[in-house]
Motif scaffolding. Sequence first.
Motif, PDB file in Angstrom:
ATOM      1  N   ASP A  99      -5.753   4.911  10.875  1.00 55.55           N
ATOM      2  CA  ASP A  99      -4.850   5.265   9.784  1.00 55.55           C
ATOM      3  C   ASP A  99      -5.614   5.697   8.538  1.00 55.55           C
ATOM      4  N   ARG A 100      -6.787   5.084   8.301  1.00 58.55           N
ATOM      5  CA  ARG A 100      -7.535   5.395   7.077  1.00 58.55           C
ATOM      6  C   ARG A 100      -8.492   6.566   7.251  1.00 58.55           C
ATOM      7  N   GLU A 101      -9.106   6.673   8.438  1.00 56.55           N
ATOM      8  CA  GLU A 101     -10.183   7.646   8.627  1.00 56.55           C
ATOM      9  C   GLU A 101      -9.920   8.647   9.738  1.00 56.55           C
ATOM     10  N   GLY A 102      -8.828   8.477  10.478  1.00 55.25           N
ATOM     11  CA  GLY A 102      -8.527   9.390  11.562  1.00 55.25           C
ATOM     12  C   GLY A 102      -9.332   9.100  12.815  1.00 55.25           C
ATOM     13  N   ALA A 159       3.644   0.674   6.082  1.00 54.69           N
ATOM     14  CA  ALA A 159       3.278   0.635   7.499  1.00 54.69           C
ATOM     15  C   ALA A 159       2.301   1.735   7.886  1.00 54.69           C
ATOM     16  N   GLY A 160       2.062   2.697   6.988  1.00 57.94           N
ATOM     17  CA  GLY A 160       1.064   3.717   7.264  1.00 57.94           C
ATOM     18  C   GLY A 160       1.607   5.042   7.755  1.00 57.94           C
ATOM     19  N   PHE A 161       2.919   5.247   7.681  1.00 63.11           N
ATOM     20  CA  PHE A 161       3.485   6.530   8.118  1.00 63.11           C
ATOM     21  C   PHE A 161       3.258   7.591   7.048  1.00 63.11           C
ATOM     22  N   SER A 162       3.074   8.824   7.482  1.00 62.93           N
ATOM     23  CA  SER A 162       2.804   9.910   6.542  1.00 62.93           C
ATOM     24  C   SER A 162       4.058  10.442   5.884  1.00 62.93           C
ATOM     25  N   SER A 163       5.223  10.121   6.467  1.00 64.12           N
ATOM     26  CA  SER A 163       6.487  10.584   5.885  1.00 64.12           C
ATOM     27  C   SER A 163       7.607   9.663   6.333  1.00 64.12           C
ATOM     28  N   LEU A 265       1.570 -13.525   2.400  1.00 63.39           N
ATOM     29  CA  LEU A 265       0.655 -12.546   1.810  1.00 63.39           C
ATOM     30  C   LEU A 265       1.146 -12.082   0.458  1.00 63.39           C
ATOM     31  N   ALA A 266       0.213 -11.929  -0.467  1.00 63.65           N
ATOM     32  CA  ALA A 266       0.481 -11.295  -1.754  1.00 63.65           C
ATOM     33  C   ALA A 266      -0.587 -10.231  -1.942  1.00 63.65           C
ATOM     34  N   LEU A 267      -0.184  -8.969  -1.945  1.00 62.60           N
ATOM     35  CA  LEU A 267      -1.132  -7.860  -1.927  1.00 62.60           C
ATOM     36  C   LEU A 267      -0.918  -6.920  -3.104  1.00 62.60           C
ATOM     37  N   GLU A 268      -2.013  -6.335  -3.567  1.00 60.83           N
ATOM     38  CA  GLU A 268      -1.924  -5.328  -4.621  1.00 60.83           C
ATOM     39  C   GLU A 268      -1.407  -3.996  -4.081  1.00 60.83           C
ATOM     40  N   ASP A 269      -1.677  -3.711  -2.804  1.00 59.16           N
ATOM     41  CA  ASP A 269      -1.271  -2.450  -2.200  1.00 59.16           C
ATOM     42  C   ASP A 269      -0.646  -2.738  -0.843  1.00 59.16           C
ATOM     43  N   LEU A 270       0.605  -2.345  -0.669  1.00 58.35           N
ATOM     44  CA  LEU A 270       1.331  -2.661   0.557  1.00 58.35           C
ATOM     45  C   LEU A 270       0.738  -1.987   1.793  1.00 58.35           C
ATOM     46  N   ARG A 271      -0.052  -0.943   1.613  1.00 63.00           N
ATOM     47  CA  ARG A 271      -0.668  -0.302   2.764  1.00 63.00           C
ATOM     48  C   ARG A 271      -1.628  -1.231   3.492  1.00 63.00           C
ATOM     49  N   ASP A 272      -2.042  -2.314   2.835  1.00 61.27           N
ATOM     50  CA  ASP A 272      -3.003  -3.239   3.430  1.00 61.27           C
ATOM     51  C   ASP A 272      -2.352  -4.309   4.306  1.00 61.27           C
ATOM     52  N   ILE A 273      -1.031  -4.280   4.457  1.00 61.03           N
ATOM     53  CA  ILE A 273      -0.361  -5.323   5.237  1.00 61.03           C
ATOM     54  C   ILE A 273      -0.892  -5.408   6.667  1.00 61.03           C
ATOM     55  N   PRO A 274      -0.934  -4.297   7.442  1.00 55.67           N
ATOM     56  CA  PRO A 274      -1.420  -4.423   8.824  1.00 55.67           C
ATOM     57  C   PRO A 274      -2.848  -4.942   8.909  1.00 55.67           C
ATOM     58  N   THR A 275      -3.730  -4.450   8.038  1.00 63.19           N
ATOM     59  CA  THR A 275      -5.117  -4.889   8.061  1.00 63.19           C
ATOM     60  C   THR A 275      -5.222  -6.366   7.690  1.00 63.19           C
ATOM     61  N   ALA A 276      -4.459  -6.798   6.696  1.00 63.64           N
ATOM     62  CA  ALA A 276      -4.500  -8.204   6.284  1.00 63.64           C
ATOM     63  C   ALA A 276      -4.053  -9.118   7.423  1.00 63.64           C
ATOM     64  N   ILE A 277      -2.986  -8.741   8.112  1.00 63.17           N
ATOM     65  CA  ILE A 277      -2.505  -9.564   9.230  1.00 63.17           C
ATOM     66  C   ILE A 277      -3.549  -9.620  10.335  1.00 63.17           C
ATOM     67  N   THR A 278      -4.127  -8.474  10.667  1.00 61.32           N
ATOM     68  CA  THR A 278      -5.159  -8.434  11.707  1.00 61.32           C
ATOM     69  C   THR A 278      -6.331  -9.331  11.344  1.00 61.32           C
ATOM     70  N   ARG A 279      -6.766  -9.281  10.102  1.00 57.98           N
ATOM     71  CA  ARG A 279      -7.923 -10.085   9.693  1.00 57.98           C
ATOM     72  C   ARG A 279      -7.606 -11.570   9.659  1.00 57.98           C
TER      73      ARG A 279
END
Length: 501
Positions: A99-102, A159-163, A265-279
């Motif tokens: 999602d971040r780097e392709g 969730a990381g969708f482009s649209s 979870l309390a996050l500054e950027d919601l895009r980090d939700i999947p990564t935070a859960i995985t970690r």
Amino acid sequence: MHEDFDSCFRAMQSKDARFDGWFVTAVTSTGIYCRPSCPARPPLAQNVAFYPSAAAAQQAGFRACKRCRPDASPGSPQWDARQDLVARAMRLIADGVVDREGVLGLASRLGYSARQVERHLVAEVGAGPLALARANRAQTARLLIETTTMTYNDVAFAAGFSSVRQFNDTVRSVFACTPTELRGRVTGRGGPRREIGSGAPCGLAFRLPFRPPFVPDSLFGHIAATGVPGCEEVRAGAYRRTLRLPNGNGIVSLSPYSDHVSCRLALEDLRDIPTAITRCRRLLDLDADPEAVTASLSEDPVLSPVVAIAPGRRIPRTVDAAEMAVRVILGQQVSTKAARTHAGRLARRYGTAIEDPGGGLSRVFPSPQALQGLDPELLAMPKARQRGLLALVGALVDGTVELDPGADWRRARHHLAALPGIGPWSVELIAMRALGDPDAFPATDMGVLKGAGTLELPVSPVTLVAHSRRWQPWRSYAVQYLWATQDHPINRWPQEETICN
């Protein structure tokens, strides 16, 4: 395993939850795929096909069962236990790299071409990196739709969708309903919940599943007892810590229950939700296969009684491999208390400040880049250890040592061992807790040797290593059982509340 039709069919008929995450069952007559333990009536054999992953089933045109929610089952333990290309790729995809780097970024990290990565993943997992990342996004979207009151635009973004259109199309395809219908299913059960506070713009609550049995005492006890002041604490029966994530910082609160781990979870950027859960899942080793570990370690008559008392111990890992590597060096030949003190000094001096109205956390542990200007005199430790810490920081910054989820464990061990001041104990601890190697074995560790003595095993590191070969490939888990024989705070949970400043 999905290629062994008879074994998969028997697991499905018996509704055996131990196989959740190993494969999914697709029913050709309904177009639905389920986890093996789905409570629905088992289909006929001629109407069944097995797939190695939810992504593969989705790519074949099947939609997720609304009853057993197969996309929410524990992850496959293969990816934590193996170090080949596919396992490394799966760990990176789960961490959000695609999602971040392709796909090209994923391939670059692995040292292969994008075509090679695609070919290997399709051959073993049944889907390429884009399809696997799409399945992860769909699972995150479902979690946010059902457990929060976020707008659908915000859900799509997080969730990381482009649209929004891509988000809507994916939800319809995977779950056979619209986002509104998906949320509507839970409104009759108390509705979605969204929690505000805990020091970030948005607080979210999730349930992290695992394969039973699950023993939380030594797992949570270890991460709590070794917590870095300011970065970690125990409060109100929960382990809390700060997180450094790709798009911002955050705070997580984790509490163990009989059938799940509560994750707030309390996050500054919601895009980090999947990564935070995985970690967080990685920190607690929640995708482990305790049945396989127990069966293997129980073959040793000396270790078997200890395993039988508490089957299901997990490895206390980390949310940040570089942080853990630095902390291992700080902990060389000192007590747990001294190691916490050293790490706390680094955090106060070089860490990023963070607000925590709901607790006592104040710092995000510094990145290797932030430690480049480290003044070794800040730490009251031998010169050799100071040189080792500086060498490690330099190697992490310039990429000589790679410890990310897709790292090659053998190469990382080799490069770590080449650094000054880093011996076998440090290499094995980093391999176990930072890299997640299930077969790491720090034979010179004092707790390991004391545990071996308690069980009347060899107490010479050389002879203990020879004996430990019968525990392969699960020696990291054997370490947890050896540690657990001692009366030490790392083996006790819940612990007394520790407020870290």
